[in-house]
Enzyme design. Structure first.
Site, PDB file in Angstrom:
ATOM      1  N   ARG A   1       9.070  -4.313   3.000  1.00 23.22           N
ATOM      2  CA  ARG A   1       9.194  -3.119   3.851  1.00 23.22           C
ATOM      3  C   ARG A   1       8.180  -3.157   4.976  1.00 23.22           C
ATOM      4  NH1 ARG A   1       9.599   2.482   0.907  1.00 23.22           N
ATOM      5  NH2 ARG A   1       9.800   2.923   3.116  1.00 23.22           N
ATOM      6  N   CYS A  33       8.087   9.707  -3.273  1.00 23.24           N
ATOM      7  CA  CYS A  33       8.078   8.252  -3.453  1.00 23.24           C
ATOM      8  C   CYS A  33       6.940   7.957  -4.419  1.00 23.24           C
ATOM      9  CB  CYS A  33       7.870   7.533  -2.119  1.00 23.24           C
ATOM     10  SG  CYS A  33       6.218   7.748  -1.473  1.00 23.24           S
ATOM     11  N   LYS A  74       4.945  -1.542  12.197  1.00 24.84           N
ATOM     12  CA  LYS A  74       6.054  -0.845  11.510  1.00 24.84           C
ATOM     13  C   LYS A  74       6.012   0.635  11.875  1.00 24.84           C
ATOM     14  CE  LYS A  74       5.539   0.476   7.063  1.00 24.84           C
ATOM     15  NZ  LYS A  74       5.773   1.907   6.798  1.00 24.84           N
ATOM     16  N   ASN A  75       4.823   1.229  11.809  1.00 25.31           N
ATOM     17  CA  ASN A  75       4.723   2.683  11.980  1.00 25.31           C
ATOM     18  C   ASN A  75       4.756   3.144  13.427  1.00 25.31           C
ATOM     19  OD1 ASN A  75       4.772   2.832   9.259  1.00 25.31           O
ATOM     20  ND2 ASN A  75       2.575   3.242   8.987  1.00 25.31           N
ATOM     21  N   ASP A  97      -3.733   3.573   4.335  1.00 24.81           N
ATOM     22  CA  ASP A  97      -2.881   2.380   4.196  1.00 24.81           C
ATOM     23  C   ASP A  97      -3.690   1.110   3.941  1.00 24.81           C
ATOM     24  OD1 ASP A  97      -0.344   3.414   6.612  1.00 24.81           O
ATOM     25  OD2 ASP A  97      -0.824   4.057   4.575  1.00 24.81           O
ATOM     26  N   ARG A 123      11.610   7.154   3.739  1.00 19.04           N
ATOM     27  CA  ARG A 123      11.243   8.540   4.040  1.00 19.04           C
ATOM     28  C   ARG A 123      11.116   8.804   5.528  1.00 19.04           C
ATOM     29  NH1 ARG A 123       7.593  10.376   3.872  1.00 19.04           N
ATOM     30  NH2 ARG A 123       8.083  12.461   3.186  1.00 19.04           N
ATOM     31  N   ARG A 138       5.330  13.915  -1.063  1.00 16.48           N
ATOM     32  CA  ARG A 138       5.695  13.719   0.360  1.00 16.48           C
ATOM     33  C   ARG A 138       6.562  14.860   0.888  1.00 16.48           C
ATOM     34  NH1 ARG A 138       5.052   8.156   1.361  1.00 16.48           N
ATOM     35  NH2 ARG A 138       4.803   8.696   3.540  1.00 16.48           N
ATOM     36  N   ILE A 179      -5.675  11.414   1.042  1.00 13.63           N
ATOM     37  CA  ILE A 179      -4.427  11.721   1.740  1.00 13.63           C
ATOM     38  C   ILE A 179      -3.258  11.909   0.771  1.00 13.63           C
ATOM     39  CG2 ILE A 179      -2.740  10.892   3.444  1.00 13.63           C
ATOM     40  CD1 ILE A 179      -5.359  11.512   4.785  1.00 13.63           C
TER      41      ILE A 179
END
Ligand code: EPZ
Length: 419
Positions: free
Chosen positions: A398, A117, A22-23, A306, A93, A122, A328
């Site tokens: 997502r 979020c 995804k990223n 994550d 985002r 963020r 983070i």
């Protein structure tokens, strides 16, 4: 809306194919704005964040075709609208990644502020300051970023704080800026290397990706290419934790274990038996209860934020005490109260969770709050005695492609039903 019904406490066994990242997919889709001809992306995941990105790009004038083999043919070479609307940006985002390419290509961009979020405020100050360093004029008003630039000029960019998408925004903007840009304190995530590999294939001149110093020599134009997105290391890590938390044995295929070293190291510490081949990883727990492991998140190549929620779930039923520290994001513990409702013994002290492993959790009605927190609730439900329901599974969609289908393949008793 949909919810998941999971009957837990049975070991998961089998093998599954991991989807594209995804990223990686998101920045590379936005990079198509820089190309003067169409881009074909293969190995892209079927995720709502990818659909949102395509909707946003289409709203700005991109044209695309979704092929049956999960590849995307996209032509963003002639945008007709240089605005990323709030109605789309508020759901994702990462839409901020339209800013760098649009500003570099068209000299103008109006992007809705992404807003915060569930996991934190963020902010995007690092993105905006670095683009100003490249010569952009930026004003923020009425919830939008208004950016203009006669032509970006390469320069030294230093990030006070490591930021993945800020690094990606500047790399993309610098590819067609005049002169050379050197980014210091750049993020080093594998997804940045993937984006840069695609940009180099498009004609960009970039060196140092995957290190803290990245050099980009501006070129006149970039061309469309065909590119295969790298595997999703977080999806892969999540399924390996599913094997560890249920005492089973799972093989994840189509992975690059080189990008998962910190995750694999922690899984070995829990007592898992791990075997890797060129593009697969097998975790076998041999029916054992995992040992508690301390976790502290920080930027790559350290342990990824994550994967924090997933390891928190694993620690709830592990043998021993553990601490999980999140460095983070300021609010990435939304899963804690939900796990506690399943019988987990968790105490939050600032940015650290103290966990005392219990023998087993019990199923409960649960509420998903953000993408990775939802994944941790699924993992806990798979291990728990009894039945759990997880509401608001749109959070999961997502970032996890057909999660219940993949878990069923591994023997999970899981159903998706309409609320
Ligand atoms: C990326 O988010 C990922 N998203 C996130 O994945 C991931 O958790 C995060 O990097 C950290 O690895 C995508 O790649 C699309 P950051 P990003 O900028 O770039 C602060 C998931 O679950 N910061 O690296 O938004 C920020 O608040 C998602 O797949 C500023 O202060 O994260 C955070 O504390 C969640 N100002 C820290 O830096 C800025 O301008 C790192 O954030 C930008 C960031």
């Amino acid at each position: 809306m949909y919810k998941l019904i999971i009957k837990g406490a049975q070991p998961l066994n089998g093998s599954i194919k991991i989807a594209g990242s995804k990223n990686s997919s998101l920045p590379i889709l936005f990079a198509s704005i820089l190309a003067d001809s169409p881009v074909t992306l293969t190995n892209t995941p079927h995720l709502s964040d990818v659909s949102t990105t395509l909707r946003l790009l289409m709203d700005m004038g991109s044209e695309f075709v979704l092929e049956s083999d999960s590849s995307i043919f996209i032509d963003s070479s002639k945008l007709t609208k240089l605005t990323a609307e709030y109605s789309l940006v508020k759901t994702m985002r990462a839409s901020i990644l339209a800013l760098g390419p649009m500003l570099a290509k068209y000299g103008k961009a109006k992007i809705s502020l992404p807003g915060g979020c569930a996991i934190g405020a963020r902010p995007v100050n690092l993105h905006l300051k670095a683009l100003e360093d490249l010569g952009a004029t930026i004003e923020v008003k009425n919830g939008y970023i208004y950016a203009e630039a006669e032509g970006l000029i390469g320069t030294e960019v230093y990030f006070e704080q490591v930021s993945v998408t800020a690094t990606e925004n500047i790399i993309m903007a610098a590819t067609i800026a005049k002169g050379t840009t050197v980014i210091s304190n750049a993020a080093q995530e594998p997804e940045i290397v993937d984006l840069v590999n695609c940009l180099i294939k498009m004609g960009a001149k970039i060196s140092g990706a995957g290190t803290a110093i990245i050099t980009i020599k501006g070129v006149d134009k970039l061309s469309g290419v065909s590119y295969a997105v790298c595997p999703d290391r977080i999806e892969a890590g999540t399924y390996l934790v599913a094997a560890a938390i249920t005492g089973g044995s799972i093989t994840v295929k189509n992975v690059r274990h080189q990008s998962m070293r910190s995750i694999i190291g922690k899984l070995i510490e829990t007592g898992a038996n791990i075997k890797s081949t060129k593009n697969s990883i097998t975790l076998n727990m041999n029916g054992k209860r995992p040992k508690a492991v301390n976790v502290k998140t920080s930027a790559y190549p350290n342990f990824p934020t994550d994967m924090q929620a997933q390891f928190t779930a694993l620690n709830t039923i592990a043998d021993g005490h553990s601490t999980i520290t999140e460095t983070i994001f300021e609010n990435r513990f939304m899963h804690i109260p939900e796990l506690a409702r399943m019988g987990a013994d968790l105490t939050l002290e600032g940015n650290t969770v103290v966990c005392k492993g219990v023998k087993s959790l019990t199923g409960a009605n649960l509420m998903a709050t953000d993408l990775r927190a939802s994944a941790s609730l699924v993992l806990a439900a798979l291990a728990a005695k009894g039945t759990s329901t997880i509401e608001r599974v749109y959070h999961l969609d997502r970032g996890y492609e057909t999660i219940e289908e993949k878990l069923k393949l591994l023997g999970a008793n899981i159903e998706r039903i309409q609320d």
